[in-house]
Design a protein around this motif. Structure first.
Motif, PDB file in Angstrom:
ATOM      1  N   SER A  38       0.906  -1.239  -0.078  1.00  6.19           N
ATOM      2  CA  SER A  38       0.006   0.133  -0.015  1.00  6.19           C
ATOM      3  C   SER A  38       0.793   1.173   0.070  1.00  6.19           C
ATOM      4  O   SER A  38       0.983   1.827  -1.031  1.00  6.19           O
ATOM      5  CB  SER A  38      -0.915  -0.063   1.048  1.00  6.19           C
ATOM      6  N   CYS A  39       1.677   1.617   1.132  1.00  2.00           N
ATOM      7  CA  CYS A  39       2.327   2.896   1.348  1.00  2.00           C
ATOM      8  C   CYS A  39       3.632   2.812   0.339  1.00  2.00           C
ATOM      9  O   CYS A  39       4.046   3.880  -0.193  1.00  2.00           O
ATOM     10  CB  CYS A  39       2.452   3.213   2.496  1.00  2.00           C
ATOM     11  N   THR A  40       4.363   1.798   0.289  1.00  7.37           N
ATOM     12  CA  THR A  40       5.676   1.541  -0.404  1.00  7.37           C
ATOM     13  C   THR A  40       6.677   2.303   0.457  1.00  7.37           C
ATOM     14  O   THR A  40       7.761   2.632  -0.168  1.00  7.37           O
ATOM     15  CB  THR A  40       5.687   1.570  -1.769  1.00  7.37           C
ATOM     16  N   THR A  43       5.558   1.983   6.445  1.00 10.30           N
ATOM     17  CA  THR A  43       4.843   2.577   7.344  1.00 10.30           C
ATOM     18  C   THR A  43       3.232   1.727   7.660  1.00 10.30           C
ATOM     19  O   THR A  43       2.908   1.376   8.737  1.00 10.30           O
ATOM     20  CB  THR A  43       4.125   3.943   7.025  1.00 10.30           C
ATOM     21  N   CYS A  44       2.674   1.152   6.578  1.00 12.14           N
ATOM     22  CA  CYS A  44       1.351   0.590   6.748  1.00 12.14           C
ATOM     23  C   CYS A  44       1.403  -1.020   7.269  1.00 12.14           C
ATOM     24  O   CYS A  44       0.490  -1.463   7.503  1.00 12.14           O
ATOM     25  CB  CYS A  44       0.539   0.766   5.680  1.00 12.14           C
ATOM     26  N   ALA A  45       2.533  -1.658   6.956  1.00 13.79           N
ATOM     27  CA  ALA A  45       2.856  -3.107   7.157  1.00 13.79           C
ATOM     28  C   ALA A  45       1.931  -4.077   6.223  1.00 13.79           C
ATOM     29  O   ALA A  45       1.806  -5.217   6.400  1.00 13.79           O
ATOM     30  CB  ALA A  45       2.430  -3.506   8.842  1.00 13.79           C
ATOM     31  N   CYS A  47       2.684  -5.126   3.443  1.00 15.16           N
ATOM     32  CA  CYS A  47       3.588  -5.737   2.656  1.00 15.16           C
ATOM     33  C   CYS A  47       4.375  -6.868   3.388  1.00 15.16           C
ATOM     34  O   CYS A  47       5.341  -7.467   2.963  1.00 15.16           O
ATOM     35  CB  CYS A  47       4.595  -5.112   1.623  1.00 15.16           C
ATOM     36  N   CYS A  79       8.662  -3.808   0.924  1.00 16.83           N
ATOM     37  CA  CYS A  79       8.940  -2.566   0.229  1.00 16.83           C
ATOM     38  C   CYS A  79      10.053  -1.734   0.783  1.00 16.83           C
ATOM     39  O   CYS A  79      10.664  -0.705   0.299  1.00 16.83           O
ATOM     40  CB  CYS A  79       7.649  -1.459   0.438  1.00 16.83           C
TER      41      CYS A  79
HETATM   42  S1  FES Z   1       3.747  -1.086   1.595  1.00 21.37           S
HETATM   43 FE1  FES Z   1       3.470  -0.040   3.412  1.00 21.37          FE
HETATM   44  S2  FES Z   1       4.951  -0.956   4.794  1.00 21.37           S
HETATM   45 FE2  FES Z   1       5.424  -1.871   2.890  1.00 21.37          FE
END
Ligand code: FES
Ligand code: FAD
Length: 367
Positions: A38-40, A43-45, A47, A79
């Motif tokens: 999602s965020c790449t 931050t969002c976890a 991946c 990511c």
């Molecule tokens: S895509 Fe969000 S932490 Fe890797």
């Protein structure tokens, strides 16, 4: 010179060559192996995967998104992680059958226009050097140039495509200024100009319109969270890819923060399946009336409160939520209290570097 390693992705058994300075996600997406993300930027976890074998450098993964004990247990964020040997990962690849994910490629864009559309908000239009296939709701990474005086390196920033996928070369973006932000305050709002060449890559993201369904979709957008939702709505309505009802709740503090209101009003007049609710959290009906505007044309209060008051139950609907993390969190709670299951709610939080440092993440649904 960089070294390359082989990354094996289980359970599909695909092998991808990845440089030691390249995130595993990047190598996989460019090779057409889709992995959840999602965020790449760590931050969002979304991946997070298991390492079955091999060594990695965890890079800039936030210690909130990937805790120390998870690193010890052999997890990584694709990511951020770069290989230090051949690596085998085990990923939960749950791509819906109705979505074709397109490989990530590099493009060069030319800035066609930058126009202020609301307070601290611009519409940026970029012409790519060739067509880019993407799904409605996806985003691009822009390379923000290094500072001319050498005080800051170049960084990547992600902005969502607001135009529909049928318009695959001239892309629209909505960008909100974040005070002190490298990409917005320090570039888009200060020096980026018409005619500038901008290196970008994409398409990224899994926040996409699931077409071929007829559930009532409830879309909630805060600020420039409108961008991917506009792409989805235009694709669903103008391109006739969505059969069910579509409702947009657009939240802003006051009318000066809202944009594209006339566009969505015209869309609602044209398509019976579409309803539009612009919502004002810091303006009253009296203030709207005093300025000569129609007070009945808006909802009042937080966008989530307006949504909650409009519906006794949202059972059977699909939710699409996008914007600042706190708004997305509030909208998640609202939709769940109205009987939507987490699996029926798609969301994209616009995490920035400040959120990453502060460990902002959704405690409601673990990724
Ligand atoms: S895509 Fe969000 S932490 Fe890797
Ligand atoms: C998937 C996705 C899609 C997105 N789409 C859009 C979009 O369509 N439109 C849009 O407007 N935004 C979008 N965003 C947000 C966007 O990517 C940027 O985060 C945003 O534009 C701010 O970028 P910036 O470089 O200006 O700010 P940043 O440099 O990221 O800084 C943000 C804030 O954090 C502070 N900060 C920076 N570094 C640190 C640190 N180390 N510690 C503490 N504080 C720090 C800065 O001072 C600033 O106040 C999206 C985000 C994601 C994840």
């Amino acid at each position: 010179m960089s070294e390359s390693f082989v990354v094996t992705v289980e359970p599909i058994g695909r092998q991808v060559v990845c440089r030691d300075d390249q995130p595993i996600l990047d190598a996989c997406l460019r090779a057409g192996v889709w992995l959840p993300h999602s965020c790449t930027h760590g931050t969002c976890a979304t991946c997070k995967v298991d390492v079955v074998d091999g060594d990695v450098d965890h890079g800039e993964a936030s210690t909130f998104a990937l805790m120390e004990f998870e690193r010890d247990e052999g997890k990584l964020l694709t990511c951020c992680a770069r290989p230090r040997s051949d690596v085998t990962i085990e990923a939960d690849i749950d791509v819906d059958d109705d979505i074709e994910m397109h490989p990530v490629e590099d493009y060069v864009g030319t800035v066609v226009s930058i126009d202020e559309v609301a307070r601290d908000t611009v519409r940026l239009v970029v012409d790519l050097d060739r067509d880019m296939p993407f799904n409605a709701g996806q985003y691009l990474k822009f390379t923000v140039p290094a500072a001319a005086d050498g005080s800051a390196e170049s960084v990547d920033r992600t902005w969502s495509i607001a135009s529909p996928p049928t318009q695959s070369r001239t892309l629209e973006f909505h960008i909100r200024k974040v005070p002190g932000g490298r990409g917005t305050d320090g570039w888009v709002f200060s020096s980026l100009a018409v005619g500038d060449l901008v290196p970008v890559s994409g398409p990224y993201g899994r926040f996409v319109l699931h077409t071929g369904q007829d559930n009532h979709t409830i879309m909630v957008a805060g600020g420039t969270g409108l961008a991917p939702i506009k792409s989805m709505l235009r694709h669903g309505l103008e391109n006739g890819t969505y059969e069910g009802e579509m409702s947009l709740y657009q939240g802003g503090r006051s009318r000066e923060w809202l944009y594209d209101v006339d566009f969505f009003r015209a869309l609602a007049a044209e398509y019976d399946q579409f309803t539009y609710r612009p919502c004002l959290s810091e303006e009253t009906p009296e203030q709207v009336a005093a300025s000569g505007d129609d007070p009945d044309a808006y909802g009042y209060g937080m966008v989530t409160d307006v949504l909650a008051a409009d519906h006794a139950s949202l059972s059977g609907c699909k939710g699409y939520l996008c914007g600042p993390p706190l708004m997305v969190e509030a909208a998640l709670k609202t939709l769940m209290s109205k009987r939507l299951f987490p699996r029926d709610i798609y969301r994209e939080e616009f995490f920035n570097e400040g959120d990453k440092a502060a460990g902002v993440n959704s405690p409601l649904i673990r990724r």
